[in-house]
Motif scaffolding. Structure first.
Motif, short mmCIF file in Angstrom:
data_model
loop_
_atom_site.label_atom_id
_atom_site.label_comp_id
_atom_site.label_asym_id
_atom_site.label_seq_id
_atom_site.Cartn_x
_atom_site.Cartn_y
_atom_site.Cartn_z
N VAL A 244 35.13 42.02 38.96
CA VAL A 244 36.52 42.08 38.52
C VAL A 244 37.42 41.26 39.44
O VAL A 244 38.24 40.45 38.98
N VAL A 245 37.29 41.47 40.75
CA VAL A 245 38.22 40.80 41.67
C VAL A 245 38.03 39.28 41.66
O VAL A 245 38.99 38.54 41.89
N ARG A 246 36.83 38.82 41.39
CA ARG A 246 36.61 37.37 41.33
C ARG A 246 37.43 36.72 40.22
O ARG A 246 37.73 35.53 40.28
N ARG A 247 37.79 37.51 39.21
CA ARG A 247 38.61 36.97 38.11
C ARG A 247 40.01 36.63 38.59
O ARG A 247 40.72 35.85 37.94
N PHE A 248 40.44 37.25 39.69
CA PHE A 248 41.80 37.07 40.19
C PHE A 248 41.88 36.15 41.40
O PHE A 248 42.95 35.62 41.70
N LEU A 249 40.77 35.97 42.10
CA LEU A 249 40.79 35.20 43.34
C LEU A 249 40.58 33.71 43.08
O LEU A 249 39.97 33.32 42.08
N PRO A 250 41.06 32.87 43.98
CA PRO A 250 40.80 31.43 43.86
C PRO A 250 39.30 31.15 43.89
O PRO A 250 38.53 31.90 44.53
N GLN A 251 38.87 30.10 43.23
CA GLN A 251 37.45 29.78 43.19
C GLN A 251 36.89 29.51 44.57
O GLN A 251 35.69 29.70 44.82
N ASP A 252 37.74 29.04 45.49
CA ASP A 252 37.25 28.72 46.82
C ASP A 252 37.46 29.87 47.81
O ASP A 252 37.38 29.68 49.02
N ALA A 253 37.71 31.08 47.28
CA ALA A 253 37.88 32.23 48.16
C ALA A 253 36.61 32.45 48.97
O ALA A 253 35.50 32.35 48.46
N SER A 254 36.79 32.78 50.23
CA SER A 254 35.63 32.98 51.11
C SER A 254 34.88 34.26 50.73
O SER A 254 35.44 35.16 50.09
N ALA A 255 33.62 34.32 51.14
CA ALA A 255 32.82 35.51 50.87
C ALA A 255 33.45 36.74 51.50
O ALA A 255 33.42 37.84 50.94
N GLU A 256 34.06 36.56 52.67
CA GLU A 256 34.70 37.67 53.35
C GLU A 256 35.88 38.19 52.53
O GLU A 256 36.06 39.39 52.37
N THR A 257 36.68 37.27 52.00
CA THR A 257 37.84 37.66 51.19
C THR A 257 37.39 38.42 49.95
O THR A 257 37.98 39.44 49.57
N VAL A 258 36.34 37.94 49.30
CA VAL A 258 35.80 38.61 48.12
C VAL A 258 35.33 40.02 48.48
O VAL A 258 35.60 40.99 47.76
#
Length: 215
Positions: free
Chosen positions: A148-162
């Motif tokens: 779900v959260v990946r749908r909202f985060l930038p594609q280049d979001a770090s693994a830590e941010t995810v």
């Protein structure tokens, strides 16, 4: 009774005891968590002796592991929030569906709800058994939160941010599921029924959308 018949009766008795222990353990761990769930209480509810836990599971850790395995199977068998179904929804609707499904234990008392309560306990009192288990088979509440959260985060979001976002989202329903009984008492005096569940989903979804938008 022949030796073969006696063996079959003994086998059925063994299987019945094993199943009763897993059922009782699921209930006890859902109520008290791994640390608070005593073998004595489990065996009392299963109407078995404490030696049976060691015989069937090698101890409390082995019994807890079997409960976690049963939880994973139950989620898969019930098609618990199909990932493809989430992907077909808009990000906002996917978020609401996620929150609704994992808040359902507030108004339901079925087996899946008890498993979710166990996961909620683990969010504040993690056990070594659970940590080892999820390293090989992460529970759906975490896997789907990440989806779900990946749908909202930038594609280049770090693994830590995810990971941060995933854990944050999973905690939203876990808190209410774990502490439902306490929240129903003063000073909060919350009443959890179908209508309250929908209001809670609306509130958490609104807060979550604002939070994810700022990541």
């Amino acid at each position: 009774m022949s030796n073969l018949d006696q063996a079959r009766v003994a086998s059925r008795s063994t299987e019945t005891t094993r199943a009763a222990l897993i059922k009782a353990a699921t209930s006890v761990f859902a109520e008290y968590g791994y640390d608070g769930g005593s073998v004595r209480l489990i065996t009392q509810r299963a109407m078995a002796n404490q030696a049976a836990v060691n015989y069937h599971f090698g101890g409390k850790d082995g019994l807890y592991r079997e409960v976690l395995i049963a939880a994973t199977r139950a989620f898969e068998e019930n098609a618990f929030l199909d990932p493809e179904e989430l992907d077909a929804l808009s990000p906002e609707d996917a978020l609401r569906r996620y929150l609704h499904q994992f808040l359902l234990p507030l108004v339901k008392r079925d087996r899946v709800s008890r498993f979710l309560r166990i996961f909620a306990w683990e969010s504040v009192q993690p056990s070594e058994v659970f940590s080892a288990f999820i390293a090989h088979s992460p529970p759906r509440i975490f896997r789907l939160a990440e989806r779900v959260v990946r749908r909202f985060l930038p594609q280049d979001a770090s693994a830590e941010t995810v990971t941060f976002a995933m854990l944050w989202l999973a905690q939203q329903p876990m808190f209410f599921v774990r502490d439902a009984e306490r929240l129903a008492q003063p000073p909060f005096s919350l009443k959890f029924d179908e209508e309250a569940l929908e209001r809670l989903v609306d509130t958490l979804a609104g807060l979550s959308l604002r939070g994810l938008a700022g990541v």
